[in-house]
Write a protein that holds these residues in place. Structure first.
Motif, short mmCIF file in Angstrom:
data_model
loop_
_atom_site.label_atom_id
_atom_site.label_comp_id
_atom_site.label_asym_id
_atom_site.label_seq_id
_atom_site.Cartn_x
_atom_site.Cartn_y
_atom_site.Cartn_z
N LYS A 1 11.61 3.17 -6.43
CA LYS A 1 10.28 3.72 -6.11
C LYS A 1 9.61 4.35 -7.33
CE LYS A 1 8.11 7.05 -3.01
NZ LYS A 1 8.39 8.17 -2.11
N ASP B 1 8.49 3.38 5.58
CA ASP B 1 7.80 2.25 4.93
C ASP B 1 8.70 1.02 4.89
OD1 ASP B 1 5.32 3.49 4.24
OD2 ASP B 1 6.45 4.71 2.81
N ASP C 1 1.34 -1.06 -6.68
CA ASP C 1 1.01 -0.56 -5.34
C ASP C 1 2.01 -1.17 -4.36
OD1 ASP C 1 -0.08 0.29 -3.00
OD2 ASP C 1 -2.02 -0.72 -3.24
N TRP C 2 3.22 -0.58 -4.31
CA TRP C 2 4.32 -1.18 -3.55
C TRP C 2 4.07 -1.19 -2.04
CZ3 TRP C 2 6.66 2.29 -0.27
CH2 TRP C 2 6.59 3.64 -0.61
N LYS C 3 3.30 -0.22 -1.56
CA LYS C 3 3.00 -0.19 -0.12
C LYS C 3 2.16 -1.40 0.27
CE LYS C 3 3.47 4.69 0.88
NZ LYS C 3 2.92 5.88 1.47
N ASN C 4 1.23 -1.75 -0.61
CA ASN C 4 0.39 -2.92 -0.36
C ASN C 4 1.25 -4.20 -0.43
OD1 ASN C 4 -2.04 -4.47 -0.10
ND2 ASN C 4 -1.92 -4.85 -2.31
N ILE D 1 13.18 0.65 -2.36
CA ILE D 1 11.99 0.18 -1.64
C ILE D 1 12.12 -1.31 -1.38
CG2 ILE D 1 9.47 -0.16 -1.84
CD1 ILE D 1 10.29 2.78 -1.44
N GLN E 1 4.42 -4.45 0.20
CA GLN E 1 5.26 -4.51 1.40
C GLN E 1 4.52 -5.16 2.57
OE1 GLN E 1 6.65 -0.45 2.12
NE2 GLN E 1 8.69 -1.02 1.38
N GLN E 2 3.24 -4.84 2.68
CA GLN E 2 2.47 -5.33 3.82
C GLN E 2 1.85 -6.71 3.59
OE1 GLN E 2 2.47 -3.86 6.90
NE2 GLN E 2 3.97 -2.56 5.89
#
Lengths: 484, 300
Positions: A173, A412, A182-185, A331, A187-188
């Motif tokens: 992370k 997440d 932008d790892w959250k983006n 992550i 992931q999705q």
């Protein structure tokens, strides 16, 4: 006196011979109990259920799975008092060899744990039992359809799935954020190869001497693990299987060449180590925990827990923490897509197969195997090993069952796993076993060795592509391959 | 009276022979069960497409497939290269170490024998793990630190075709000489001192004594080590399986590993049996050549 001594010597020699012979005998622990095995009996004609013993050879699927064997046997016997479940534990290292030896000797256990990709191998040997007739519709409905298909070939149901795991990649992370990812983006919404290539190049860190101290991406590719690397990436490169819908070998398409070029490019960029071909699973995980790589592969959901446990050890100054490791939050990330293809995760479905030996098993025995397989792959048993592996159960009964211990999870990552699982596609059940066997032979004799050479920079992507194409033409003919 | 005595002697003799046969029978049955039967069975399997629930007879198809399989010839070539690089050097090294140990007192000799024999006691898997650690491809690896000391870039020891075979050979050079050293030491102790004394009177140097006395006297021992070494080397499997898996690009695939893969990865037991028999024939032929050309002058 002399005669007595001779008699004694001969007696001891005979004992030695008998010991040798008994060691080679067929009545080992692995063989079904002939006195009450269903192999012996015919169908149940009386009102009283006939006693039967079901044998199973099972590896340590999760941390506490084997420790619960005695409870599982007891619980099964309470559910079905006329049946005895006899589980033989095996280590991961021994599992395949033990099973294959028993299969080839004609006396396998009734149930064994395998990865779904091994099913075609056992079908070709004609040692699997079709459970379609003995599994009720109610039982079948308990399992998710995608996972269930992995244990089918043609119209036959050769066993039941235990879990579905996504083989992905995972990042540190802190390092991801330092590299501005932008790892959250991701992931999705996933990422393309170009985006991924750019991201991992930002993850490379060098010291004052210009030596790389942190790579952007490290994947285990030593030996047979190189097969995982290629197949995981190939799924999202427009090559979801070795054969396309019209059963033509697909690794001869230009998509394959594009993927190979990408694989070589990431090493040439310096984002992956040039020694990648020698990095095994243990080494790359060590590199992740010691901060030598930003992203690692292959990644499993349970790695989050492994990293968390090591972090706790570091905080507590526990000497058993991995040497030189740093605190790293894992992550879960999807693999990139190549050649403009859509994202298809590598779904790994393991589970239980039903086997037969030289003797034709009775209908009743097959039914009892079905009961045991269903028992092992659903309800609280499946709930607990899925929980320990950080996986979402694939049966309704397991999802509703209570687990023995709750583990903390990164929300997440849970969401990312759900997104990846939702994109898993069912296994192909239409590929004939002879085609599958030929593809496995090309994989072992050409793809894996050539990939190792490609990773070691000894051949070019084009040379590897040509070698695979030549082998495919030899096996399937000019008409049996994809040409684009 | 005389007749009765002869009868008793005869009975005793027959009785003794009976015991003899009984004792031989134990070894004979063990040999039949665990050596002869598997060989005969392997031959039968080599003529079949083996399946656990019923095999089919395919004649010489498995042999034909083996001869037309490029991988078999590559594996054979790899095995031959490995044998040529390891066996002579290992014998020479064992001989050299034995010569260095022999001047010491018995107690010191025993210490050296134990030290050199120790790797033979350790599990091959454990040794492979240690060697994997030595051949770590990154800069931190022991072998890479050694070559780095000489200004050489770090090597992908097991992952590159250029170094993978050499890495396996190096592993063989530096492990398990214990048995050969002990055999050489026993042979060296068997050479009568009078030969050395006579040579010293004639003013022979150390090297002359070595060449004209030790080497000829150790010829039967060397032949034995050569034959068993070549047999062992042709059957090599474990190191390639554990260290490289035969890669990269089959650079370290030996015949033993190929047979294992055919049998236990593809379940092609027929082809594996055919390849085993061919390997046995090759080994037997090489052993015959060794005895024919090197076994002549071993009498003094």
């Amino acid at each position: 006196m002399k005669k007595r001594s001779s008699v004694l010597t001969l007696f001891l020699s005979v004992i030695m011979m008998l010991s040798l012979l008994s060691a080679c005998g067929g009545n080992g622990n692995n063989a079904p109990d002939s006195t009450n095995s269903g192999n012996q009996g015919s169908s149940n004609s009386g009102s009283e259920l006939q006693k039967d013993t079901i044998t199973a050879l099972l590896p340590p699927v999760s941390a506490n799975y084997q420790a619960r064997f005695a409870d599982m046997e007891k619980e099964f016997n309470e559910l079905y008092p006329h049946l005895t479940l006899k589980i033989e534990p095996a280590s991961w290292e021994d599992m395949t060899q033990k099973l294959d030896t028993q299969v080839n000797a004609g006396s396998p256990p009734d149930i064994a744990w395998v990865g779904s990709t091994a099913i075609s191998k056992y079908v070709a040997l004609d040692v699997l039992l079709d459970l379609n007739a003995v599994l009720s519709d109610e039982v079948k409905a308990d399992y998710d359809e995608v996972a269930m298909k992995y244990f089918q070939l043609g119209d036959s149901q050769y066993g039941l799935p235990a879990y579905l795991a996504i083989h992905s990649i995972g990042g540190n992370k802190q390092f991801l954020e330092d590299a501005g990812i932008d790892w959250k983006n991701v992931q999705q919404n996933g990422w393309t190869y170009e985006q991924f290539r750019d991201a991992i190049s930002k993850g490379v860190v060098k010291n004052d001497k210009g030596e790389i101290t942190q790579y952007g991406f490290v994947f285990a590719t030593s030996g047979v693990t190189s097969k995982d690397y290629l197949s995981i990436m190939a799924k999202s490169a427009g090559l979801p299987d070795y054969f396309d819908e019209s059963l033509k070998y697909s690794y001869t398409s230009k998509n394959f060449l594009g993927l190979l070029e990408g694989i070589r490019q990431m090493i040439d960029d310096g984002s992956m180590p040039k020694e990648l071909s020698s990095i095994d699973a243990g080494k790359r995980w060590n590199m992740f925990l010691t901060g030598q790589t930003m992203i690692t592969g292959k990644g499993l959901a349970s790695f989050e827990n492994s990293a968390r446990l090591n972090n706790e050890k570091i905080k507590a100054n526990d000497g058993s923490a991995v040497a030189d490791s740093i605190e790293a939050e894992y992550i879960a990330l999807p693999v990139p897509t190549f050649n403009g293809a859509g994202y298809i995760p590598t779904a790994v479905v393991d589970g239980y197969i039903a086997l037969r030996g030289k003797k034709e098993p009775s209908e009743e025995h097959v039914r009892n195997i079905g009961l045991a397989i269903n028992f092992l792959s659903s309800g609280s048993i499946a709930a607990n090993y899925s929980n320990e592996l950080f996986l979402t159960p694939i049966t309704e009964s397991a999802r509703n069952a209570a687990v023995l211990e709750e583990y903390p999870r990164n929300e997440d990552n849970v969401k990312a796993d759900q997104v990846m699982m939702s994109k898993a596609v069912p296994a192909r059940t239409d590929i004939p076993t002879d085609l599958a066997a030929e593809a496995i032979k090309i994989e072992t004799e050409v793809i894996v060795p050539k990939l190792q050479a490609l990773l070691a920079n000894e051949i070019t992507p084009q040379e590897m592509y040509d070698a695979v194409k030549a082998a495919a033409i030899k096996s399937f003919g000019e008409d049996g391959i994809v040409v684009d | 009276m005389n007749q009765t005595l002869t009868k008793r002697r005869k009975l005793k003799l027959e009785s003794d022979s009976g015991w003899g046969y009984a004792f031989i029978a134990v070894a004979l049955i063990a040999f039949s069960l665990f050596t002869a039967y598997p060989v005969i069975n392997a031959f039968m399997i080599s003529l079949q497409e083996y399946r656990p629930l019923g095999s089919t007879y395919v004649g010489l198809e498995n042999f034909v497939n083996t001869f037309s399989d490029e991988l078999f010839w590559k594996a054979l070539k790899n095995t031959l290269v490995y044998t040529l690089l390891t066996v002579p050097f290992n014998i020479f090294l064992s001989f050299l170490i034995a010569i260095l140990i022999i001047p010491f007192k018995k107690r010191t000799q025993t210490i050296f024998k134990a030290v050199y024999y120790l790797p033979a006691v350790a599990s091959g898997v454990a040794l492979a793990v240690v060697w994997l650690w030595i051949f770590d491809p990154l800069k931190s690896g022991i072998a890479n630190q050694v070559v780095g000391f000489f200004g050489i870039d770090n090597q992908n020891w097991l992952g590159s075709s250029a170094t993978a075979m050499f890495s396996l050979v190096l592993m063989s050079w530096l492990s398990s000489h214990g048995t050969a050293i002990i055999i050489y030491l026993a042979a060296l102790l068997g050479i009568d001192n009078s030969y050395y004394e006579a040579a010293e009177i004639d003013g022979a140097t150390f090297l002359q004594k070595l060449w004209f006395i030790v080497v000829p006297f150790l010829k039967p021992t060397t032949l034995f080590l050569l034959v068993t070494g070549v047999i062992g080397s042709f059957q090599v499997f474990q190191n390639a399986y554990l260290m490289t898996g035969g890669g990269p690009d089959h650079a370290t695939t030996m015949v033993g590993l190929l047979i294992f893969n055919n049998a236990f990865t593809y379940f092609e037991f027929g082809e594996a049996a055919a390849q085993s028999l061919l390997l046995a024939a090759i080994i037997a032929f090489i052993a015959y050549l060794q005895f024919k050309f090197l076994g002549k002058e071993i009498e003094y």
